[in-house]
Motif scaffolding. Sequence first.
Motif, short mmCIF file in Angstrom:
data_model
loop_
_atom_site.label_atom_id
_atom_site.label_comp_id
_atom_site.label_asym_id
_atom_site.label_seq_id
_atom_site.Cartn_x
_atom_site.Cartn_y
_atom_site.Cartn_z
N LYS A 1 2.96 14.72 -8.71
CA LYS A 1 4.24 14.63 -9.10
C LYS A 1 5.21 15.76 -8.97
N ASP A 2 4.24 16.82 -8.75
CA ASP A 2 5.02 18.07 -8.44
C ASP A 2 5.35 18.34 -7.12
N MET A 3 4.80 17.43 -6.06
CA MET A 3 5.18 17.23 -4.48
C MET A 3 6.56 17.55 -4.26
N LEU A 4 6.92 18.19 -3.18
CA LEU A 4 8.37 18.34 -2.87
C LEU A 4 8.75 16.81 -2.40
N LEU A 5 9.80 16.23 -2.49
CA LEU A 5 10.17 15.01 -1.88
C LEU A 5 10.21 15.10 -0.32
N MET A 6 10.23 16.25 0.37
CA MET A 6 10.33 15.80 1.74
C MET A 6 8.92 15.83 2.18
N ASP A 7 7.84 16.40 1.44
CA ASP A 7 6.41 16.28 1.75
C ASP A 7 5.97 15.25 1.29
N ALA A 8 6.53 14.36 0.27
CA ALA A 8 6.08 13.03 -0.23
C ALA A 8 6.60 11.90 0.93
N MET A 9 7.75 12.31 1.27
CA MET A 9 8.44 11.21 2.42
C MET A 9 7.39 11.28 3.50
N ARG A 10 7.09 12.55 3.90
CA ARG A 10 6.46 12.71 5.09
C ARG A 10 5.09 11.83 5.34
N THR A 11 4.55 12.16 3.97
CA THR A 11 3.19 11.38 3.72
C THR A 11 3.51 9.99 3.82
N LEU A 12 4.20 9.32 3.34
CA LEU A 12 4.40 7.86 3.14
C LEU A 12 4.70 7.39 4.62
N TYR B 1 0.94 -1.12 -0.09
CA TYR B 1 -0.09 0.12 -0.12
C TYR B 1 0.98 1.47 0.00
N ILE B 2 2.02 1.16 0.58
CA ILE B 2 3.02 2.47 0.55
C ILE B 2 3.44 2.86 -1.03
N GLU B 3 3.67 2.02 -1.64
CA GLU B 3 3.91 2.07 -3.22
C GLU B 3 2.84 2.56 -3.95
N GLY B 4 1.57 2.02 -3.43
CA GLY B 4 0.35 2.53 -4.16
C GLY B 4 0.00 3.79 -3.74
N ILE B 5 0.13 4.50 -2.62
CA ILE B 5 0.14 5.80 -2.12
C ILE B 5 1.10 6.44 -3.13
N ALA B 6 2.32 6.10 -3.18
CA ALA B 6 3.25 6.86 -3.87
C ALA B 6 2.97 7.03 -5.10
N GLN B 7 2.55 6.30 -6.06
CA GLN B 7 2.28 6.47 -7.23
C GLN B 7 0.93 7.33 -7.59
N LEU C 1 10.39 7.43 -4.61
CA LEU C 1 9.70 8.86 -4.94
C LEU C 1 10.43 9.69 -5.69
N TYR C 2 11.76 9.44 -5.67
CA TYR C 2 12.50 10.53 -6.86
C TYR C 2 12.42 9.94 -8.13
N ARG C 3 12.31 8.46 -8.30
CA ARG C 3 12.21 7.81 -9.64
C ARG C 3 11.06 8.03 -10.10
N ILE C 4 9.87 7.83 -9.37
CA ILE C 4 8.51 8.25 -9.67
C ILE C 4 8.36 9.77 -10.34
N GLN C 5 8.99 10.46 -9.55
CA GLN C 5 8.56 11.90 -9.71
C GLN C 5 9.43 12.30 -10.98
N THR C 6 10.64 11.59 -11.41
CA THR C 6 11.48 11.86 -12.67
C THR C 6 11.11 10.95 -13.77
N GLY C 7 10.04 10.32 -13.70
CA GLY C 7 9.34 9.61 -14.82
C GLY C 7 10.20 8.19 -15.05
N GLN C 8 11.15 7.79 -14.06
CA GLN C 8 11.82 6.46 -14.23
C GLN C 8 11.01 5.23 -13.42
N GLN C 9 11.65 4.17 -13.98
CA GLN C 9 11.03 2.90 -13.33
C GLN C 9 11.72 2.61 -11.90
#
Length: 359
Positions: free
Chosen positions: A86-97, A76-82, A129-137
């Motif tokens: 995509k324009d969330m700051l990494l720190m905000d996304a990390m905090r959410t997960l 479910y963590i990866e599901g939330i990440a997806q 999160l970094y790879r999702i936000q930069t369009g990488q696998q």
Amino acid sequence: MFRKGLKDVVAVQTAIASVEGDTGELRYRGKLVDGAIENRSFEETAYFLWNGEFPAKSQYAELKAEFTKYRKLPGYIEGIAQELPKDMLLMDAMRTLISAYATKEFSALPVIKQAAAITAALPVITAMLYRIQTGQQIIAPADHLSHTANYLWMLTGKEPAPAQTEALETYLKLTMEHGMNASTFAARVTVSTESDMVAAVTSALGTMKGPLHGGAPSGVIDLLNEIRTANNLDRVILTKLDNGEKIMGFGHRIYRTEDPRSILLRQKCLELQGHDDWLDLAVDAEKRIVHLLNERKPGRALYTNVEFYAAAIMRSIEMPPELFTPTFSIARIVGWTAHIMEQQSDNVIFRPQSEYVKN
């Protein structure tokens, strides 16, 4: 007595770490930091900060197995990440997960296992999160790699050179803990209400996001990029001094002598000389910049701070600036969780007073 920002007010007695600015000493659990981290892995240093002693062989094997286990994130963590913008700051996304770890099952774990679990998970979350936000696998964790090497692997898909892993791991161990800083205080205040570890780490991440605390060493990166080769050193530095510009990476708000973390990072860079051009440049640049500063600003005693060599390490591994503060958090989560457990062991809720003043 009113002290704005609680400056110099002692609010906590702690056995975890001490910072002596006048003498330039940082201690983990009473040991000078160089002795605490020497020949120790990230995991061993974390165990020491959590428990006050280094792990026996069997304890170390168990801890490494736990770190490897918790690299595998709940589905479910990866599901939330997806689903995150995509324009969330990494720190905000990390905090959410991290906040999403607050399940009944996770909360039922002993707090020391919770600490190990989210410490092991945070670099995996960051890289994902970094790879999702930069369009990488997304890259799956590699069980055969160490905590630090696996982080670099998951960011890039390439196994890092030993010199890069060693330099980054030294930085991570040196920045795990640094006394009662803003994010650590936030974590302790949160858990003092008898909230939980996940909530406290979430508070700490939110605090670390602020540029006055978790500010990245991007100014030093810009300086090193401008210098680029030792031949340009004098021209770049003298021009900045003539223009009254601050030389980034020199001076510290707490340490009145050399920052002990900078000393140890310099030593690591010296050990790795010839293995990485950017680490070599940092060593050469520091010597010359200190000389020029002493000539131009006699008596100021401006020394390198931890950001100077941190920047050199980040540049050597080609880490983009948006990953600097997240990477700092990957280290500091060890200190946060140690303080959370210490607060829980002898808890009193933080309840300072305020003083009303007319506008």
